[in-house]
Every structure is written in C-alpha cells, then in structure tokens.
Scaffold this motif. Structure first.
Motif, PDB file in Angstrom:
ATOM      1  N   GLN A   1       0.915  -1.046  -0.046  1.00  0.00           N
ATOM      2  CA  GLN A   1      -0.081  -0.156  -0.086  1.00  0.00           C
ATOM      3  C   GLN A   1       0.990   1.167  -0.031  1.00  0.00           C
ATOM      4  O   GLN A   1       0.963   2.029   1.052  1.00  0.00           O
ATOM      5  CB  GLN A   1      -0.780   0.248   1.274  1.00  0.00           C
ATOM      6  CG  GLN A   1      -1.782  -1.173   1.179  1.00  0.00           C
ATOM      7  CD  GLN A   1      -2.649  -1.280   2.555  1.00  0.00           C
ATOM      8  OE1 GLN A   1      -3.287  -0.288   3.057  1.00  0.00           O
ATOM      9  NE2 GLN A   1      -2.457  -2.139   3.491  1.00  0.00           N
ATOM     10  N   PRO A   2       1.570   1.437  -0.958  1.00  0.00           N
ATOM     11  CA  PRO A   2       2.624   2.657  -1.141  1.00  0.00           C
ATOM     12  C   PRO A   2       1.905   3.959  -1.020  1.00  0.00           C
ATOM     13  O   PRO A   2       2.404   4.898  -0.608  1.00  0.00           O
ATOM     14  CB  PRO A   2       3.197   2.533  -2.567  1.00  0.00           C
ATOM     15  CG  PRO A   2       2.265   1.463  -3.254  1.00  0.00           C
ATOM     16  CD  PRO A   2       1.625   0.691  -2.339  1.00  0.00           C
ATOM     17  N   SER A   3       0.522   4.143  -1.220  1.00  0.00           N
ATOM     18  CA  SER A   3      -0.139   5.337  -0.768  1.00  0.00           C
ATOM     19  C   SER A   3       0.019   5.842   0.552  1.00  0.00           C
ATOM     20  O   SER A   3      -0.020   7.112   0.773  1.00  0.00           O
ATOM     21  CB  SER A   3      -1.447   5.427  -1.144  1.00  0.00           C
ATOM     22  OG  SER A   3      -2.054   4.384  -0.626  1.00  0.00           O
ATOM     23  N   ARG A   4       0.362   5.003   1.310  1.00  0.00           N
ATOM     24  CA  ARG A   4       0.342   5.169   2.925  1.00  0.00           C
ATOM     25  C   ARG A   4       1.585   5.852   3.217  1.00  0.00           C
ATOM     26  O   ARG A   4       1.802   6.162   4.341  1.00  0.00           O
ATOM     27  CB  ARG A   4      -0.168   3.982   3.655  1.00  0.00           C
ATOM     28  CG  ARG A   4      -1.513   3.720   3.712  1.00  0.00           C
ATOM     29  CD  ARG A   4      -1.854   2.514   4.417  1.00  0.00           C
ATOM     30  NE  ARG A   4      -0.962   2.453   5.783  1.00  0.00           N
ATOM     31  CZ  ARG A   4      -0.812   1.341   6.564  1.00  0.00           C
ATOM     32  NH1 ARG A   4      -0.600   0.136   5.788  1.00  0.00           N
ATOM     33  NH2 ARG A   4      -0.359   1.391   7.531  1.00  0.00           N
ATOM     34  N   LEU A   5       2.684   5.580   2.049  1.00  0.00           N
ATOM     35  CA  LEU A   5       3.961   5.804   2.567  1.00  0.00           C
ATOM     36  C   LEU A   5       4.034   7.367   2.966  1.00  0.00           C
ATOM     37  O   LEU A   5       4.784   7.850   3.948  1.00  0.00           O
ATOM     38  CB  LEU A   5       4.748   5.496   1.663  1.00  0.00           C
ATOM     39  CG  LEU A   5       6.477   5.672   1.675  1.00  0.00           C
ATOM     40  CD1 LEU A   5       6.753   4.880   2.856  1.00  0.00           C
ATOM     41  CD2 LEU A   5       7.157   5.228   0.401  1.00  0.00           C
ATOM     42  N   THR A   6       3.598   8.251   2.021  1.00  0.00           N
ATOM     43  CA  THR A   6       3.796   9.721   2.245  1.00  0.00           C
ATOM     44  C   THR A   6       3.307  10.178   3.563  1.00  0.00           C
ATOM     45  O   THR A   6       3.895  10.862   4.290  1.00  0.00           O
ATOM     46  CB  THR A   6       3.013  10.490   1.102  1.00  0.00           C
ATOM     47  OG1 THR A   6       3.560  10.052  -0.264  1.00  0.00           O
ATOM     48  CG2 THR A   6       3.186  11.904   1.198  1.00  0.00           C
ATOM     49  N   GLU A   7       2.083   9.667   3.850  1.00  0.00           N
ATOM     50  CA  GLU A   7       1.686  10.109   5.395  1.00  0.00           C
ATOM     51  C   GLU A   7       2.412   9.692   6.538  1.00  0.00           C
ATOM     52  O   GLU A   7       2.554  10.287   7.364  1.00  0.00           O
ATOM     53  CB  GLU A   7       0.082   9.500   5.579  1.00  0.00           C
ATOM     54  CG  GLU A   7      -0.545   9.658   6.602  1.00  0.00           C
ATOM     55  CD  GLU A   7      -1.899   9.135   6.797  1.00  0.00           C
ATOM     56  OE1 GLU A   7      -2.543   9.078   7.923  1.00  0.00           O
ATOM     57  OE2 GLU A   7      -2.519   8.353   5.692  1.00  0.00           O
ATOM     58  N   LEU A   8       2.956   8.384   6.447  1.00  0.00           N
ATOM     59  CA  LEU A   8       3.889   7.959   7.393  1.00  0.00           C
ATOM     60  C   LEU A   8       5.019   8.782   7.350  1.00  0.00           C
ATOM     61  O   LEU A   8       5.440   9.254   8.545  1.00  0.00           O
ATOM     62  CB  LEU A   8       4.390   6.434   7.068  1.00  0.00           C
ATOM     63  CG  LEU A   8       5.307   6.019   8.306  1.00  0.00           C
ATOM     64  CD1 LEU A   8       4.532   5.730   9.451  1.00  0.00           C
ATOM     65  CD2 LEU A   8       5.700   4.398   7.696  1.00  0.00           C
ATOM     66  N   LEU A   9       5.788   9.341   6.342  1.00  0.00           N
ATOM     67  CA  LEU A   9       6.942   9.928   6.378  1.00  0.00           C
ATOM     68  C   LEU A   9       6.737  11.443   6.991  1.00  0.00           C
ATOM     69  O   LEU A   9       7.495  12.039   7.535  1.00  0.00           O
ATOM     70  CB  LEU A   9       7.604  10.009   4.952  1.00  0.00           C
ATOM     71  CG  LEU A   9       8.382   8.684   4.741  1.00  0.00           C
ATOM     72  CD1 LEU A   9       8.754   8.611   3.168  1.00  0.00           C
ATOM     73  CD2 LEU A   9       9.366   8.045   5.495  1.00  0.00           C
ATOM     74  N   ALA A  10       5.531  11.990   6.494  1.00  0.00           N
ATOM     75  CA  ALA A  10       5.012  13.201   6.984  1.00  0.00           C
ATOM     76  C   ALA A  10       4.891  13.234   8.424  1.00  0.00           C
ATOM     77  O   ALA A  10       5.148  14.199   9.339  1.00  0.00           O
ATOM     78  CB  ALA A  10       3.610  13.729   6.294  1.00  0.00           C
ATOM     79  N   ASP A  11       4.275  12.099   8.976  1.00  0.00           N
ATOM     80  CA  ASP A  11       4.187  12.120  10.580  1.00  0.00           C
ATOM     81  C   ASP A  11       5.350  12.170  11.210  1.00  0.00           C
ATOM     82  O   ASP A  11       5.781  12.702  12.096  1.00  0.00           O
ATOM     83  CB  ASP A  11       3.359  10.884  10.953  1.00  0.00           C
ATOM     84  CG  ASP A  11       1.819  11.174  10.369  1.00  0.00           C
ATOM     85  OD1 ASP A  11       1.319  12.142  10.398  1.00  0.00           O
ATOM     86  OD2 ASP A  11       1.187  10.001  10.315  1.00  0.00           O
ATOM     87  N   THR A  12       6.385  11.293  10.559  1.00  0.00           N
ATOM     88  CA  THR A  12       7.852  11.288  11.093  1.00  0.00           C
ATOM     89  C   THR A  12       8.596  12.664  11.100  1.00  0.00           C
ATOM     90  O   THR A  12       9.109  13.039  12.158  1.00  0.00           O
ATOM     91  CB  THR A  12       8.675  10.273  10.311  1.00  0.00           C
ATOM     92  OG1 THR A  12       7.932   8.923  10.328  1.00  0.00           O
ATOM     93  CG2 THR A  12      10.028  10.000  11.049  1.00  0.00           C
ATOM     94  N   MET A  13       8.283  13.426  10.118  1.00  0.00           N
ATOM     95  CA  MET A  13       8.992  14.525   9.939  1.00  0.00           C
ATOM     96  C   MET A  13       8.297  15.612  10.807  1.00  0.00           C
ATOM     97  O   MET A  13       9.077  16.583  11.568  1.00  0.00           O
ATOM     98  CB  MET A  13       8.925  15.106   8.434  1.00  0.00           C
ATOM     99  CG  MET A  13       9.785  14.424   7.393  1.00  0.00           C
ATOM    100  SD  MET A  13      11.492  14.096   7.985  1.00  0.00           S
ATOM    101  CE  MET A  13      11.703  12.470   7.384  1.00  0.00           C
ATOM    102  N   ARG A  14       7.171  15.603  10.983  1.00  0.00           N
ATOM    103  CA  ARG A  14       6.141  16.417  12.119  1.00  0.00           C
ATOM    104  C   ARG A  14       6.936  16.287  13.496  1.00  0.00           C
ATOM    105  O   ARG A  14       7.045  17.109  14.254  1.00  0.00           O
ATOM    106  CB  ARG A  14       4.781  16.443  11.800  1.00  0.00           C
ATOM    107  CG  ARG A  14       4.047  17.002  10.735  1.00  0.00           C
ATOM    108  CD  ARG A  14       2.522  17.127  11.054  1.00  0.00           C
ATOM    109  NE  ARG A  14       2.006  15.846  10.739  1.00  0.00           N
ATOM    110  CZ  ARG A  14       1.561  15.285   9.587  1.00  0.00           C
ATOM    111  NH1 ARG A  14       1.645  16.155   8.445  1.00  0.00           N
ATOM    112  NH2 ARG A  14       0.927  14.089   9.638  1.00  0.00           N
ATOM    113  N   THR A  15       7.012  14.809  13.789  1.00  0.00           N
ATOM    114  CA  THR A  15       7.684  14.536  15.124  1.00  0.00           C
ATOM    115  C   THR A  15       8.845  15.103  15.145  1.00  0.00           C
ATOM    116  O   THR A  15       9.272  15.838  16.376  1.00  0.00           O
ATOM    117  CB  THR A  15       7.418  13.082  15.470  1.00  0.00           C
ATOM    118  OG1 THR A  15       6.193  12.616  15.035  1.00  0.00           O
ATOM    119  CG2 THR A  15       7.980  12.718  16.817  1.00  0.00           C
TER     120      THR A  15
END
Length: 497
Positions: free
Chosen positions: A368-382
């Motif tokens: 499900q590569p579409s979830r990848l952007t959201e996961l990485l964005a959450d990591t960067m926000r953290t």
C-alpha cells in the motif's frame, strides 16, 4: 568508543553511568551501575543490551540555582553536582555513559544551551539535550513507567509530569508514545510567603490569569480561597482538554505549542514530577501550609488529585518515579560497526549526540505505497516538534523495513517520498542522515543523493539497529568504507529510588 573498553570477547560487563536533570524547580543527580550482556551470536557483530540496573547513589534534590530570573548559575550547579559525585564515591573517570537534560522553563533560560554542554564536558561522555516540551514529556513518561504499563494494559496510559513551570503530558499505547501536549501549569508559576503575599507571578501564566479575571500583582496578598479557586480551575482546564470533555477554549492560553493530536481514549493516568511527589502529602488547608516551599505546589498537587478523582472511568495509578522521573538512570553505550556498503561523505564525520527517529516500513506497507507519504510526513512533523530544526542534521531517521530489504522499485519510491517530506519540513538543512537495519545503504543512499542534488548531502549507513529516542555517535571511517557507531539509549530504572 568510550564505555565499552574491555567488553569485546566478554559475555557481559558492567559500566557506571550518571544522570543529571536541571529543571525549573530542582536539580538532581543519580549514579547507576548497568550490566551490558551480549545478545548477538558468536559469529555476528557484537550487540549489547542492558540486562540489569543497580542504583548506586541518588543525590538530594536541590533547588535549581539561578542568577535573577533568566540565567542559570553554572558555577553553583556544577558545584552541587561535583560535590554529589564525590559523595557517591565514583570518580569522574569511572563514568562511561550518562545523560544531561535541562528541562522545563530552565530550558528557556538565556544560557541553557551553553550550560548543558559545559556539564557534559565536565561530567563525562554523555548524551546532551536541552529537552523541548514534547521530548521532556516522553522522557518523564518512560521514567515514570507509563510506557511499560501501556504494554500490560489494552488502553492508553497518560503520564502527566508537573514540575515548577510546565505540565508535560505523554500518552503511551503498546509501549510507544502516541501523543504529547504541554501546559503552562506548575508549582512555581505563582510564588508566595506564608502570609499569602505574592512574591512572583510567571509571565507565562499571566495571559490566562487576566483572561479569567484574576488581576494578581506581586506584593499584594491573596486569600487562600482565591488561590485554591485558581488552582482547581487550572487543573480542570488541563484535564478537560486531555479527555475532550470541554471545548478546549479554557486550555488554549495554557498550552505551550500545538494542541493534543488525535489519540486513543485515556484509560489510566499518573502524575510524576515534583507536584506528583506532593500528592502523597497532606492537603493544605491554609496559606501557611500551602507556602511550605514558597510556592503553590502543594495546593496544585491536591487540586489535581481532586479533579482526577472526578473521572470515575479513568484509573489513577502510582508512577514508578515522581520527582526523579525525567532522568532516572543514565545512558548505555554500545559500539557497533556499520555495514561495509555505506553511502557517505567523510567530510561530514564525526557526528556526536545525534538523536534518532524511527519509522517502520514493513512488508505490508509495500503493498500500500499510498500510505508511505502520510507515514513519512508524520515522522517529519515529530522531528520538527522534538528537535532543533536549525541543526544539520537535526536527527537521523532510522528505517526499519521488516524482515527483508525492499526491492528496487520500492526503494526508489521510498527515496522519492523521503526526499519530498524532508525538504518540506527541513528546507534549510544541508545533511540528511539515514540509518538502515538491512543491508541497503549504498543503493538507497545513491537514490537519495540523486534527488537531493548538491543542496543536501546524504549520509546513509546500514546493519545498525537503533530505537526511537536513541542518540548516536558516528565516528570517522575505518578503511574508508565502515563507520564505528556508538548507540546511546536513555535507560530508565523501573525500580524505586
């Protein structure tokens, strides 16, 4: 590679470690003995973990020495700590690891950054951090045992660490911090004598006081009932914000930073910090009893306890630690050697005390590569919330790809998305540091560097296992193709002390 001398070739060894916490209200030191046991096979690169913890010495809790209201008294702080080290019977040369953390409103003092590095230089090869509010909440929650407790219960566990200047809340689920929020609530924000004469009112609390009709002035006298009303209202505003019972408007002027992100419903909470310790004492009934430490701490503690008891569906638990929660042990260090296929610019090395953010990109996510952007964005926000955005790099991102390294197509997609999100949240950083557990650093580093161009230099290493919240030292290359890595993990003693 300090701290591991004599370990190679041995099944286990002990190191001596210290922790130092300079907070808004108090300063303290702890000396521990940590047993490192080898967990890797005989044919594998050495990997050591903390197998046992033994508390050797806990200093008295001192009032943090300040010069005026905006500067830490460095000489007095080090005088206290060096004196306590002597009392512990441990020589500075014996300290192989540790943590120096400046927390609460003390972290905003004019010379906070200089002091934390001075203490590290004086005391040993320590993890060094001026803890932001989110990081402080996570550290305190771990020290209080909320992370371990959340592994044993199905629901979310909230740790509320209330010190002299701030209340740092971290919510844990299944052992991981899932949300943090900080409030301008603390025992020393309003200071008074035994007759009720106001000695100090923190500028951080004045907007909330004025918005709620409390026109307090230093030198004036405040009645006990008025102070208790303020204390109860502060606590109610915080708890309503945490549970979602209110609109959040009452807590808006109390929040430091962002509001609480979406998180699971709290099923258990605990209170650590100096105010948590005061909850165990007698509830004050007069101004004289309130001003035991010339502040509102005892009254705030029992106001918070009373407000928490109104939430019958949320359990109140005792923390493993209260006033010593933020830095209850020290760090362990383990020296490892990276894989031989790293991607690096040797001019970037060495790098010391680099914090780690970990993101898990397992086999399921590859479908499900579409979830990848959201996961990485959450990591960067953290990362943007926890660490210094002006540092280059501000942190190392650790990528866990599960049981196997990803294929070529997904690796290219991962490089593209990581570059996009890092550039978005850290547009001025000239270095991107990546740690891979699997053997993929050279190919992945090349893919990243092609996308980063000349503006950002990429450092990518592999075959190193780290966890979220670790710190790492990256040494100069060995034979031009391997990097010695020191992994430093803040170790929290779960025992009483």
């Amino acid at each position: 590679m300090n701290g591991m001398n004599g370990i190679n070739g041995m099944e286990s060894s002990w190191i001596t470690s210290a922790g130092i916490d300079v907070g808004t209200s108090t300063t303290k030191l702890i000396v521990s003995r940590l047993k490192l046991a080898r967990t890797s096979g005989a044919l594998s690169l050495p990997r050591y973990e903390i197998a046992e913890r033994e508390l050797l010495y806990a200093s008295p809790i001192y009032d943090t020495p300040l010069i005026g209201t905006d500067e830490i008294d460095a000489e007095r702080v080090w005088g206290l700590l060096s004196g306590e080290l002597q009392k512990s019977g441990v020589a500075k040369s014996d300290l192989k690891s540790g943590a120096v953390i400046i927390t609460g409103e003390t972290a905003t003092k004019r010379n906070a950054s200089r002091i934390v590095h001075l203490l590290a230089e004086q005391a040993g090869d320590f993890v060094v951090a001026t803890a932001g509010a989110d990081l402080e909440g996570i550290l305190a929650g771990k020290g209080a045992g909320a992370d371990l407790r959340s592994l044993r219960t199905k629901g979310a566990v909230a740790n509320i660490d209330v010190g002299g200047g701030t209340a740092n809340v971290a919510i844990f689920r299944r052992g991981k911090a899932v949300a943090t929020v900080t409030y301008r609530i603390g025992g020393k924000l309003i200071q008074l004598d035994r007759q009720g004469t106001l000695l100090f009112i923190s500028p951080s609390i004045r907007p909330w006081l004025e918005a709620n009709g409390y026109a307090l002035q230093t030198g004036a006298t405040i009645p006990f009932g008025r102070l208790r009303e303020i204390s109860l209202k502060l606590c109610r505003a915080m708890l309503e914000d945490l549970t979602g019972d209110g609109t959040g408007e009452e807590a808006r002027l109390l929040r430091l930073g962002q509001p609480l992100a979406a998180s699971p419903a709290i099923e258990e909470w605990r209170v650590s910090g100096g105010v948590g310790e005061l909850m165990n004492g007698k509830s004050p009934e007069t101004l004289a009893e309130t001003a035991l430490y010339q502040d509102m701490g005892p009254l705030l503690a029992h106001s918070l306890k009373a407000c928490m008891e109104n939430y019958t569906t949320i359990r109140i638990a005792l923390p493993e630690e209260t006033v010593r929660a933020t830095v209850i042990g020290a760090g362990m260090q383990s020296t490892e050697i990276s894989g031989a296929t790293v991607f690096m610019d040797a001019k970037l090395l060495p790098i010391r005390n680099l914090p780690v953010l970990k993101t898990e990109i397992g086999e399921a996510l590859r479908e499900q590569p579409s979830r990848l952007t959201e996961l990485l964005a959450d990591t960067m926000r953290t990362g943007a919330a926890l660490y210094d955005r002006e540092s280059s790099p501000p942190f190392a991102i650790a990528i866990d790809t599960g049981r196997s390294a990803p294929g070529y197509a997904f690796m290219q997609l991962l490089a593209e998305r990581l570059h996009e999100q890092y550039s978005r949240y850290f547009p001025h950083c000239g270095v991107l540091a990546v740690i891979c557990e699997r053997d993929m650093a050279q190919a992945f580093g090349q893919a990243l560097q092609r996308r980063c161009g000349e503006r950002t230099r990429v450092l990518c290493i592999d075959q190193i296992r780290v966890e979220h919240g670790d710190y790492i030292d990256l040494g100069e290359p060995i034979s031009g193709m391997m990097i010695p890595v020191v992994v430093k993990t803040l170790a929290f003693d779960s025992g009483k002390g």
